[in-house]
Each structure stands twice: as structure tokens, then as C-alpha cells.
Design an enzyme around this catalytic site. Structure first.
Site, mmCIF file in Angstrom:
data_model
loop_
_atom_site.group_PDB
_atom_site.id
_atom_site.type_symbol
_atom_site.label_atom_id
_atom_site.label_comp_id
_atom_site.label_asym_id
_atom_site.label_seq_id
_atom_site.Cartn_x
_atom_site.Cartn_y
_atom_site.Cartn_z
ATOM 1 N N HIS A 72 0.790 -1.159 0.008
ATOM 2 C CA HIS A 72 -0.006 0.001 0.074
ATOM 3 C C HIS A 72 0.766 1.247 0.186
ATOM 4 O O HIS A 72 1.798 1.509 0.867
ATOM 5 C CB HIS A 72 -0.859 0.046 1.230
ATOM 6 N N TYR A 201 -9.573 5.645 7.443
ATOM 7 C CA TYR A 201 -9.483 5.973 8.866
ATOM 8 C C TYR A 201 -10.580 7.099 8.849
ATOM 9 O O TYR A 201 -10.490 8.191 8.368
ATOM 10 C CB TYR A 201 -8.269 6.533 9.449
ATOM 11 N N PRO A 293 -4.261 0.275 18.602
ATOM 12 C CA PRO A 293 -4.025 -0.170 17.084
ATOM 13 C C PRO A 293 -4.499 0.883 16.158
ATOM 14 O O PRO A 293 -3.864 0.597 14.948
ATOM 15 C CB PRO A 293 -5.063 -1.211 16.850
ATOM 16 N N LYS A 297 1.025 -0.201 14.871
ATOM 17 C CA LYS A 297 2.690 -0.389 15.446
ATOM 18 C C LYS A 297 2.675 -1.467 16.221
ATOM 19 O O LYS A 297 3.826 -1.890 16.634
ATOM 20 C CB LYS A 297 2.737 0.889 16.172
ATOM 21 N N TYR A 385 3.555 6.649 10.271
ATOM 22 C CA TYR A 385 3.043 5.406 9.620
ATOM 23 C C TYR A 385 3.766 4.307 8.870
ATOM 24 O O TYR A 385 3.496 3.207 9.375
ATOM 25 C CB TYR A 385 1.910 6.115 8.631
#
Length: 391
Positions: A72, A201, A293, A297, A385
Site C-alpha cells: 500500500h 480511517y 491499534p 504499530k 505510519y
């Protein structure tokens, strides 16, 4: 029985450590209190940082991940009814993440360990790390009604948050830091195509939602829910109805629903213990830290701990230097606290808190607007990220 490194815990952290040590010619035995099937049955993370991918390659356990995993290059933030893409690949100089389930990572590591004929003792009861503050540590355990002892040079505690290793560390030498969040994630796994090619998100007035995936045909969705709610309160139909209300019109129209394969509620917490070394016993992964979550990580931090620890042990055995093991805890904790900060920040940014008022909501809105319209803001999110480097 004797080995150089006794690893307690056969989750991905313990298995990865065992494989990295084996590749370096360091003997190790893994002890696990549960069965192999139980370990594989855990439904957990699914987004791998480049550091984790690199370590799996080093361990010789990356073939299926590269064949079936989904690279991704970005994620989407949904707020104010609109989606905004964060281009991870462009903002980080070509880095990306890999979507590949933790269950599959564990399965791959189990298979390569079995193919090499390495020893993993499942269903080991009453495991006890002993004498680790001296020069001759050992691990006592029971198997098939008999008591066994494993002598070793070092003990690696990869046995999770509720494991015996942290519980066995001297209480007067432990410092713990914890933040408990006032909500949980209701997760649903289904054999349905993902609603979007990349993760979404969503920050909404009804609460947070995450649209994730495990493959091109298997999806994982999450809803923020109060801690007072139970899985039994949520039928599949109720879950899908609520998810639709938290999506934008395009995603709502593209959502494919189906029966749940698994459904559970996970409370959110941030937790760190210091230090991560006690004589000749080291903590790694969830034994030492937990993250919410939201920042993806948890598994990645466990992998980076193992990367540092394997490097330190190789240095000890190959170079007769204790510099790596002496610096293990401090080196890990620097990276851990940065990941803890990012996960806390993402959680604070994307969720609705019960005590928050209209001012807090406006601040969240302003910060999200800044992130998606500022290259500096987007870059900061993207760098964290995809994962900070293993230095």
C-alpha cells in the site's frame, strides 16, 4: 537440556527471533504454553512496516508475503464527510506498508522453523524463568506431567502482556506507564472484497471507524464502541448498518457485506515497562509494551525489538562484545516511545471522547484540515505510519 537462547512465547516475536538467531548460527529453543492451533487462531494486526518486511526477508520467511501481501502506497482520512489521501510513498521517499495478516506471518514463521527442524515446545505448562540475574539462567516447565529444565545463556521474554517473564522481573526494578482509553474497537472479519483499495480511517460524529483488509477477498472493519458494550449486543446486520453511517456516500455505495468470520471487542490502552533487560533476561514485544491499534504499530514494534535483540546477541556470540545487550533496553525504548506517541496522537485525533465538548471537536477538525493541506503535516504522519528506521 541446554541451548544458547531460551525463547518464551511462540507468537510472531518469538518465532521471528528464533529464525533470525538460527540464520546467524545461534542455537535456540522456543517454549509456548498454548497449542500451535491456538496461537494461529489469534486475529490481530495486518499492516507491516518496511522494517518488519525486511526482517521477515532476513529470516527467510517472506516468500508467501511477497506473493499474497498487498503493498500500500497510501491511506485515506475521512472527516467532514470527505476522504483525503495521504500519499505515503511520495512523502517518504518511496517507502510503503504491506497489508498481510499477523496470522499469516505467524504461519509462515512456524513453517520455516519446522522445515529447519528447530525445536518448539508447545503446551509447556508452568513456565518459570529462573536465575536470570546470574550467569547461568534456566527455564523450568512442565510437559506431559513431567518437570523439565532448560539451561541457557539468555532468556528472551516474548510471551505477551500477560506472560510470566515481566511478572518474574524484580518489582523494585520495574517502572510502568499506562493510559487506558474510554472506548474499545468492535472488529468484524468477513470474506468480502474491501470497500477501498487503501485503508480508510474515519473520524465522524458517531465515532471512529476503520476499513481495513487482509487480502483482495477478505476485509477487516472496526467501529469505536463504549467499553460497556459486548459482542453479543451486535448482530452482523447492526454492525453493517452502523458502519454505513460512518462512511462517505461513495464508500457506502461500494460496501459489500456478508456474514462475520470473527467478531470481537478490544479495549484500547497504551502501556510501557522500563527497563526491558533484567540481567540475562530480555523483554520483547507485548511483554514490554502495548499500543492502541490506531497507528498500526503493535506487531511492528515487536519486530523492531526482535531486530535489536537478534543484532545484540549476534554481536555477543560473534564478536564477544556485550555492547549490544547492554544498550538493548535504551535503544528499544527510544523507538517505542516515538511509536507510543504516534499511536496516542492518532487515537486522540480520530476518536470521539466521552468527555470532549464542542471545542475539542473543532480542534480535531482543525488539526485534520492542517494535516491534509500541509505537506509538513502530511509528511509527519506518513513518516511515522510507514515506520521509523531501525538504527
Amino acid at each position: 537440556m541446554r541451548t544458547q537462547v531460551a525463547i518464551i512465547g511462540a507468537g510472531p516475536a518469538g518465532l521471528l527471533l528464533g529464525q533470525l538467531l538460527y540464520k546467524a548460527g545461534i542455537d535456540n529453543i522456543i517454549l509456548e504454553q498454548r497449542s500451535a492451533d491456538y496461537v494461529l487462531g489469534r486475529i490481530r494486526a495486518g499492516v507491516l512496516e518496511q522494517v518488519t518486511v525486511d526482517l521477515l526477508e532476513q529470516a527467510g520467511a517472506a516468500t508467501r508475503m511477497h506473493a499474497e501481501g498487498l503493498p500500500h502506497d497510501g491511506i485515506e482520512l475521512l472527516f467532514g464527510g470527505k476522504r483525503h489521501r495521504i500519499d505515503l510513498h511520495a512523502l517518504t521517499g518511496g517507502k510503503r506498508v504491506m497489508v498481510y495478516g499477523q496470522t499469516e506471518v505467524t504461519r509462515d514463521l512456524m513453517e520455516v522453523r519446522e522445515a529447519e527442524g528447530l525445536t518448539t515446545i508447545y503446551e509447556a505448562a508452568n513456565v518459570q524463568p529462573l536465575d536470570f540475574e546470574g550467569s547461568k539462567p534456566r527455564v523450568r516447565y512442565e510437559k506431559n506431567g513431567q518437570v523439565h529444565e532448560l539451561e541457557c545463556d539468555f532468556i528472551a521474554g516474548c510471551d505477551g502482556f500477560h506472560g510470566i517473564c515481566r511478572a518474574s522481573a524484580p518489582a523494585d526494578k520495574l517502572r510502568t506507564f499506562e493510559k487506558v482509553y474510554p472506548f474499545g474497537w468492535l472488529g468484524l472479519l468477513s470474506d468480502t472484497p474491501p470497500v477501498s483499495p487503501e485503508l480508510i480511517y474515519a473520524q465522524t460524529e458517531r465515532g471512529f471507524a476503520l476499513c481495513s483488509q487482509r487480502s483482495a477477498t477478505r476485509s477487516r472493519y472496526y467501529l469505536q464502541v463504549p467499553l460497556t458494550q459486548k459482542v453479543e449486543d451486535w448482530s452482523d446486520e447492526a454492525f453493517w448498518d452502523e458502519l454505513r453511517l460512518r462512511l462517505d456516500p461513495e464508500a457506502r455505495a461500494q460496501l459489500v457485506t456478508g456474514p462475520s468470520l470473527e467478531k470481537s471487542i478490544a479495549p484500547l490502552r497504551s502501556f510501557v515497562t522500563e527497563p526491558m533487560r533484567f540481567g540475562r533476561m530480555f523483554l520483547a514485544g507485548d511483554a514490554a509494551h502495548i499500543v492502541p491499534p490506531t497507528g498500526a504499530k503493535g506487531l511492528n514494534l515487536a519486530a523492531s525489538d526482535v531486530g535489536y535483540l537478534s543484532r545484540a546477541l549476534v554481536q555477543y556470540y560473534k564478536e564477544r562484545s556485550e555492547a549490544g545487550i547492554d544498550g538493548y533496553s535504551e535503544q528499544c525504548l527510544r523507538r517505542i516511545w516515538k511509536a507510543e506517541r504516534f499511536s496516542w496522537w492518532m487515537t486522540s485525533l480520530m476518536h470521539r471522547f466521552p468527555e470532549a465538548g464542542s471545542f475539542d471537536a473543532k480542534v480535531q477538525e482543525a488539526e485534520l484540515d492542517y494535516i491534509v493541506n500541509s505537506r509538513a503535516g502530511s509528511t509527519s504522519l506518513a513518516e511515522n505510519y510507514v515506520g521509523l528506521p531501525l538504527v
